[in-house]
Design a protein around this motif. Sequence first.
Motif, PDB file in Angstrom:
ATOM      1  N   TYR A  62      -5.217   7.205   0.697  1.00 41.70           N
ATOM      2  CA  TYR A  62      -4.365   7.074   1.888  1.00 41.70           C
ATOM      3  C   TYR A  62      -4.101   8.434   2.553  1.00 41.70           C
ATOM      4  O   TYR A  62      -3.438   9.284   1.977  1.00 41.70           O
ATOM      5  CB  TYR A  62      -3.032   6.387   1.534  1.00 41.70           C
ATOM      6  CG  TYR A  62      -2.148   6.306   2.741  1.00 41.70           C
ATOM      7  CD1 TYR A  62      -2.425   5.386   3.740  1.00 41.70           C
ATOM      8  CD2 TYR A  62      -1.093   7.190   2.926  1.00 41.70           C
ATOM      9  CE1 TYR A  62      -1.658   5.339   4.895  1.00 41.70           C
ATOM     10  CE2 TYR A  62      -0.319   7.145   4.070  1.00 41.70           C
ATOM     11  CZ  TYR A  62      -0.604   6.221   5.049  1.00 41.70           C
ATOM     12  OH  TYR A  62       0.143   6.181   6.188  1.00 41.70           O
ATOM     13  N   HIS A 233       5.818   2.085   8.956  1.00 47.03           N
ATOM     14  CA  HIS A 233       5.557   1.402   7.686  1.00 47.03           C
ATOM     15  C   HIS A 233       6.299   0.078   7.563  1.00 47.03           C
ATOM     16  O   HIS A 233       6.794  -0.277   6.493  1.00 47.03           O
ATOM     17  CB  HIS A 233       5.859   2.319   6.486  1.00 47.03           C
ATOM     18  CG  HIS A 233       4.860   3.420   6.336  1.00 47.03           C
ATOM     19  ND1 HIS A 233       3.529   3.164   6.076  1.00 47.03           N
ATOM     20  CD2 HIS A 233       4.968   4.755   6.444  1.00 47.03           C
ATOM     21  CE1 HIS A 233       2.874   4.312   6.023  1.00 47.03           C
ATOM     22  NE2 HIS A 233       3.716   5.293   6.258  1.00 47.03           N
ATOM     23  N   LYS A 307      -0.675  -3.191   1.389  1.00 45.70           N
ATOM     24  CA  LYS A 307       0.061  -4.441   1.613  1.00 45.70           C
ATOM     25  C   LYS A 307      -0.873  -5.643   1.494  1.00 45.70           C
ATOM     26  O   LYS A 307      -0.535  -6.653   0.888  1.00 45.70           O
ATOM     27  CB  LYS A 307       0.705  -4.449   2.993  1.00 45.70           C
ATOM     28  CG  LYS A 307       1.742  -3.375   3.205  1.00 45.70           C
ATOM     29  CD  LYS A 307       2.323  -3.528   4.599  1.00 45.70           C
ATOM     30  CE  LYS A 307       3.143  -2.350   5.019  1.00 45.70           C
ATOM     31  NZ  LYS A 307       2.392  -1.081   5.037  1.00 45.70           N
ATOM     32  N   ASP A 327     -11.828  -1.330   8.287  1.00 50.24           N
ATOM     33  CA  ASP A 327     -10.850  -0.245   8.154  1.00 50.24           C
ATOM     34  C   ASP A 327     -11.501   1.056   8.617  1.00 50.24           C
ATOM     35  O   ASP A 327     -12.681   1.304   8.354  1.00 50.24           O
ATOM     36  CB  ASP A 327     -10.402  -0.111   6.689  1.00 50.24           C
ATOM     37  CG  ASP A 327      -9.145   0.722   6.565  1.00 50.24           C
ATOM     38  OD1 ASP A 327      -8.072   0.149   6.286  1.00 50.24           O
ATOM     39  OD2 ASP A 327      -9.215   1.963   6.778  1.00 50.24           O
ATOM     40  N   THR A 328     -10.671   1.879   9.284  1.00 53.58           N
ATOM     41  CA  THR A 328     -11.203   3.131   9.843  1.00 53.58           C
ATOM     42  C   THR A 328     -11.311   4.252   8.796  1.00 53.58           C
ATOM     43  O   THR A 328     -11.861   5.306   9.094  1.00 53.58           O
ATOM     44  CB  THR A 328     -10.278   3.628  10.979  1.00 53.58           C
ATOM     45  OG1 THR A 328      -8.931   3.580  10.499  1.00 53.58           O
ATOM     46  CG2 THR A 328     -10.414   2.794  12.222  1.00 53.58           C
ATOM     47  N   THR A 329     -10.766   4.041   7.600  1.00 58.34           N
ATOM     48  CA  THR A 329     -10.762   5.105   6.591  1.00 58.34           C
ATOM     49  C   THR A 329     -12.135   5.222   5.928  1.00 58.34           C
ATOM     50  O   THR A 329     -12.539   4.305   5.201  1.00 58.34           O
ATOM     51  CB  THR A 329      -9.710   4.801   5.490  1.00 58.34           C
ATOM     52  OG1 THR A 329      -8.510   4.374   6.113  1.00 58.34           O
ATOM     53  CG2 THR A 329      -9.462   5.989   4.598  1.00 58.34           C
ATOM     54  N   LYS A 332     -12.609   4.210   2.271  1.00 58.69           N
ATOM     55  CA  LYS A 332     -12.496   2.794   1.864  1.00 58.69           C
ATOM     56  C   LYS A 332     -13.753   2.005   2.232  1.00 58.69           C
ATOM     57  O   LYS A 332     -14.039   0.958   1.651  1.00 58.69           O
ATOM     58  CB  LYS A 332     -11.271   2.145   2.535  1.00 58.69           C
ATOM     59  CG  LYS A 332      -9.933   2.734   2.089  1.00 58.69           C
ATOM     60  CD  LYS A 332      -8.750   2.040   2.767  1.00 58.69           C
ATOM     61  CE  LYS A 332      -7.441   2.709   2.391  1.00 58.69           C
ATOM     62  NZ  LYS A 332      -6.268   2.139   3.101  1.00 58.69           N
ATOM     63  N   ASN A 364       1.884  -3.435  10.312  1.00 51.79           N
ATOM     64  CA  ASN A 364       2.856  -2.404  10.699  1.00 51.79           C
ATOM     65  C   ASN A 364       2.335  -1.508  11.827  1.00 51.79           C
ATOM     66  O   ASN A 364       3.072  -0.687  12.350  1.00 51.79           O
ATOM     67  CB  ASN A 364       3.266  -1.561   9.484  1.00 51.79           C
ATOM     68  CG  ASN A 364       2.102  -1.113   8.631  1.00 51.79           C
ATOM     69  OD1 ASN A 364       1.210  -1.909   8.324  1.00 51.79           O
ATOM     70  ND2 ASN A 364       2.070   0.143   8.256  1.00 51.79           N
ATOM     71  N   TYR A 365       1.034  -1.641  12.187  1.00 54.80           N
ATOM     72  CA  TYR A 365       0.493  -0.907  13.333  1.00 54.80           C
ATOM     73  C   TYR A 365       0.152  -1.867  14.466  1.00 54.80           C
ATOM     74  O   TYR A 365      -0.774  -1.615  15.239  1.00 54.80           O
ATOM     75  CB  TYR A 365      -0.772  -0.143  12.930  1.00 54.80           C
ATOM     76  CG  TYR A 365      -0.511   0.963  11.929  1.00 54.80           C
ATOM     77  CD1 TYR A 365       0.042   2.177  12.327  1.00 54.80           C
ATOM     78  CD2 TYR A 365      -0.823   0.788  10.589  1.00 54.80           C
ATOM     79  CE1 TYR A 365       0.282   3.183  11.410  1.00 54.80           C
ATOM     80  CE2 TYR A 365      -0.584   1.796   9.659  1.00 54.80           C
ATOM     81  CZ  TYR A 365      -0.030   2.982  10.082  1.00 54.80           C
ATOM     82  OH  TYR A 365       0.208   3.989   9.173  1.00 54.80           O
ATOM     83  N   LYS A 372      -5.497  -1.160  21.245  1.00 54.80           N
ATOM     84  CA  LYS A 372      -6.901  -0.790  21.038  1.00 54.80           C
ATOM     85  C   LYS A 372      -7.832  -2.001  21.164  1.00 54.80           C
ATOM     86  O   LYS A 372      -8.980  -1.869  21.564  1.00 54.80           O
ATOM     87  CB  LYS A 372      -7.014  -0.207  19.624  1.00 54.80           C
ATOM     88  CG  LYS A 372      -8.201   0.648  19.414  1.00 54.80           C
ATOM     89  CD  LYS A 372      -8.050   1.564  18.202  1.00 54.80           C
ATOM     90  CE  LYS A 372      -7.881   0.824  16.893  1.00 54.80           C
ATOM     91  NZ  LYS A 372      -7.806   1.708  15.738  1.00 54.80           N
TER      92      LYS A 372
END
Length: 393
Positions: A62, A233, A307, A327-329, A332, A364-365, A372
Motif C-alpha cells: 500500500y 479512508h 476492504k 487496480d492501478t498499483t 498488485k 472510499n474513492y 475518472k
Amino acid sequence: MAKINFLDLGMQPIANNFLSDKSEIDDEYKFHLTVVFDDESKLVSLSDFVPPDLMFNDSYVYHSSLSKTMRDHFKEIATSLTKEFSPKKILEIGSNDGVFLKNFNKNDAISVEPCGNFAKMTCAMGYSTYQKFWNAQLAEDIVENHGKQDLIFSANCICHIHNLEEAFESISRVMSERGTFIFEDPSLLKMMSRRSYDQIYDEHAHIFSVLALKNLLLKHSLEIFRVENLNVHGGSNRIFVCHSNSRSIEYSVQENLFREREAGLDTIDAYKRFSYDVEKSKNQLVDLLNELKRKDYKIISYGATSKSTTVFNYCEIDTSIIDYIVDTTPAKQGKLSPGMHIPVKSPEPGFDETVDYAFLGAWNYEKEIADKEKEFLKNKRFITHVPYVRFIK
Ligand code: TMP
C-alpha cells in the motif's frame, strides 16, 4: 475486564498479501476474524492479532502517494500543522513512502517505518529513518539521539499497534512539554453508521471511538483537545492530543463524545445491531451478484483494496462471480487477491467496454473514481455495499 465478542467475519487471509501465483495458495496464512467490545475501556478490537511482521514487511504494497486524494490530503495537513504549531522537531510514526514527511525540512523530521521498502525511500530522501516498530525502546532511543519532539504525527498506523498501553506511554515520553500528538485512523462511528464492516481486517487491530481513546490516553496523562472528522479512508477521525492540562479542550471533543454516546457506542447493544446488519448486507450482496451473473453479465471489481479482501472472503465471492479486479498499483497487478484468488489486472486494458458491472472495492474513492470513469457511468453501473447494497449511477 469484560470483552464481548459481537462479530464473526469468518476465516480471512492477510488483507494485503497478494499471491504471485497458485503455488502459494497451500501456504497462505489464514486466521479467524472476530471482533470484541471491551465493556470497560469501550475499545473495539480484533479478538486475535496477526503477528506484525507478517503484515508489515519489505513487500508491503500500500503506497499512500498513489492516489491524488491522499497526496492532497497530506500536503494540506502538513501545511496547516506547520502554520498552527510551528514545530521545530517532527516525528512521524508509520511514514509509508514519505507523502507527509516530504513537506518538512529533512533536518527537522524523523521517520519511523517498519516496512523496509518504504524506510529506504525516506532514508534516500534524507530523513533520519528508523526501520522499526514503534515501542518503548525506540522512543527512548529517539529522545537520546534527537531530544523530545514537538509534533508527532501518525496516519493509519496507531490502530495497527496491538499494545496501545506501551504505544501511548512511549508517545507521552517522546513528546515535548507543549508538544502535540496528532493521529488519524478510521472512525468507529462512521464504520457503524455506514455498515462498512470491511474496515475490519488484520491490520486494523482496533477501530477507534473517541470514547475509547479518551479513556486509554488518560492513563498516560494525555488528553484529547480537538477532534476533526475526515472523509478519507471511508470516514476517519483526526485526534489532537497534548499532555494533560497543557491546552484548553475544544468543543469538538465534547461534540464527538456526545454523538458517539447517542449512537450507543458505549454499550454492547449497538454492536449487536451492527452484527445483524452486516449479515444482512452479505446476503443482499451475494443475491444481487448471483442474479446479475445468472443473466450473464460480466462483473469485475474496481480497486484491489484491503476492504475488498474482507468482503470477498466473508461473502465467499470468487472468480465464479468476479472475473478479475482492476487496480492501478503495479505491485498488485498480475497477482491473485488474498483468500479468494481473483486475478488483479491493470485498468488498461481490464476496465474496457466488455465490463457490465463493477463492484467498487475502493468505495472510499467514489468521487475520484466517478470523475475518472464518466464514460463507463454513462450506461454502466458500479455496485457498492455502503451504506447498503445498491447501484451507483
Ligand atoms: P485503500 O482503500 O486502502 O486506500 O486502497 C485503494 C486501492 O484502490 C489501491 O490499491 C489503489 C486502488 N485504486 C485504483 O485502482 N484506482 C483508483 O482510481 C483509485 C482512487 C484507487
